[in-house]
Design an enzyme around this catalytic site. Structure first.
Site, PDB file in Angstrom:
ATOM      1  CG  HIS A   1      -1.753   1.183   1.179  1.00 21.35           C
ATOM      2  ND1 HIS A   1      -3.179   1.160   0.916  1.00 21.35           N
ATOM      3  CD2 HIS A   1      -1.733   2.357   1.851  1.00 21.35           C
ATOM      4  CE1 HIS A   1      -3.717   2.270   0.965  1.00 21.35           C
ATOM      5  NE2 HIS A   1      -2.631   3.014   1.643  1.00 21.35           N
ATOM      6  CD  GLU A   2       1.661   3.705   3.973  1.00 22.88           C
ATOM      7  OE1 GLU A   2       1.803   4.755   3.186  1.00 22.88           O
ATOM      8  OE2 GLU A   2       0.501   3.612   4.189  1.00 22.88           O
TER       9      GLU A   2
ATOM     10  CG  HIS B   1       0.464   6.341  -0.870  1.00 22.74           C
ATOM     11  ND1 HIS B   1      -0.664   7.122  -1.412  1.00 22.74           N
ATOM     12  CD2 HIS B   1      -0.349   5.662   0.239  1.00 22.74           C
ATOM     13  CE1 HIS B   1      -2.058   6.474  -1.079  1.00 22.74           C
ATOM     14  NE2 HIS B   1      -1.712   5.670   0.184  1.00 22.74           N
TER      15      HIS B   1
END
Length: 423
Positions: free
Chosen positions: A19-20, A23
């Site tokens: 997920h990170e 980003h």
């Protein structure tokens, strides 16, 4: 229990990392400075700085984050009166600001801060060696670093590398990339699961096999036959066949089937078979399976769509029938689910990871401030009104959203403990 804990840490770590990283990757592409990429929360246990980003592993394996320049509040580190130590280069520019008592610069310049601007002017002023008669001002290098109170060294955040300096499409992509990566991970894991199966059920009305000396074999059915009718019911899928036969143990049923383009008729009497507390009818047939890579990939895609549909159905039920804490699950529920998945072996763990990943992606897109969906909603509003949303308004909304999420997390965690560990 140890295996469950290790599996939980690995599963949770993969979800957060993927997920990170979404980003992180799109922020880097947009020219946004990623000050820190952290796996875990709380005190750091390891850190390393590379290409402008500080990578940290923190002690609690519950969550993680990326700190994008302009979206964190680190200026409190340099409030007036704060003692720091400066390191300068040959040009007299500050290259490092040490605001931590845990780190010592042997040849640094001690300074008690009077003022600082690390965004626009790139200067820092204060009393050198506690000489309060003279305020000295130092220029700060664009790529200078600051050692924070916990000893972590990160880049400063000049205006040109801040999140808000990137284009609106780039910021939207950066916000969306986390959930997007969770969707990609989920799909890939479901496809991997497809390749672990011996064969992929086709859910067709073609027989994949007939057990020797079974009811079906005695009725003349063979592998490859296509069943088109059971009693008065037309069937076109394996589910149709199962629903027509299973509820009728011991009852004589007419069966119509096709073989080599010709239609035949026979009768079967399903054998009564115990399945748990139920008695069902079985005639000894197996579902048709495919073994080629395309079928396995299609299986992964179908499972991905089914999982997403299920999650949206649950969210829709919560909206239409009222909200309940039992509809939600936090880290405790994930741990309990990990325990069950671990008992099913590697395939159980993979299926659990895939479900959690798509769940995390969808939930993060809910338009609540502080979630990625809330940030995207603010981006859309900005695009409609054609001007940035005031920082104070955005800050208040994010703070309110964060407070709601924290309260909800506490309530969900308490409820999960009651559900799974207190009887």
């Amino acid at each position: 229990m140890i295996i469950t804990i290790i599996t939980f840490i690995i599963v949770f770590g993969i979800l957060v990392l993927v997920h990170e990283f979404g980003h992180y990757y799109f922020a880097k592409r947009a020219g946004i400075l990623v000050r820190e990429f952290s796996i875990g929360m709380g005190p750091k246990v390891w850190w390393r700085r590379s290409n402008g980003t500080t990578y940290t592993i923190r002690i609690l394996p519950l969550g993680g984050y990326v700190r994008l320049a302009g979206t964190d509040e680190d200026e409190d580190e340099l409030r007036p009166g704060t003692p720091v130590t400066l390191q300068t280069n040959e040009e007299g520019k500050v290259t490092l600001i040490n605001a931590s008592e845990k780190e010592t610069l042997l040849e640094g310049i001690p300074l008690r801060i009077v003022d600082s601007d690390l965004e626009d002017k790139l200067i820092i002023s204060g009393y050198e060696n506690d000489d309060e008669e003279t305020v000295k001002t130092y220029p700060v290098d664009h790529d200078a670093t600051i050692v924070e109170r916990d000893g972590t060294e990160v880049r400063i955040a000049p205006k040109d590398v801040q999140f808000q300096s990137a284009s609106l499409p780039a910021r939207m992509m950066t916000n969306f990339a986390g959930p997007m990566n969770n969707f990609i991970l989920s799909l890939l894991v479901f496809i991997i699961l497809g390749f672990t199966l011996s064969g992929i059920p086709t859910n067709s009305n073609v027989l994949g096999g007939v057990t020797k000396d079974s009811v079906a074999a005695k009725a003349g059915l063979v592998s490859g036959d296509k069943i088109t009718r059971v009693a008065t019911t037309k069937v076109s899928t394996w589910n149709d066949i199962s629903q027509a036969i299973s509820p009728n143990p011991g009852k004589k049923l007419a069966v119509t089937y096709q073989r080599d383009g010709k239609t035949y008729h026979t009768t079967v009497t399903p054998k009564a078979t115990k399945q748990g507390s139920q008695t069902v009818g079985m005639i000894g047939i197996r579902e048709e399976e495919k073994f080629d890579p395309v079928a396995r990939i299609n299986y992964g895609w179908r499972q991905f769509i089914t999982a997403g549909t299920l999650i949206f159905a649950v969210l829709g039920h919560m909206i239409t029938h009222g909200f309940s804490l039992n509809d939600l699950g936090g880290p405790v529920a994930i741990y309990a689910g990990t325990s069950q998945a671990t008992s099913l072996g590697i395939n159980g763990i993979l299926a659990f990871l895939a479900m959690l990943s798509i769940n995390l992606g969808i939930v993060n897109l809910i338009p609540i401030p502080a979630l990625d969906g809330g940030k995207l909603l603010l981006n859309i509003v900005e695009g409609i009104i054609r001007r940035p949303i005031p920082e104070k308004v955005e800050g208040i909304l994010n703070l309110a959203g964060f407070a709601i999420l924290m309260i909800l997390m506490v309530l969900v965690t308490y409820n999960d403990i009651q559900r799974y560990f207190i009887h």
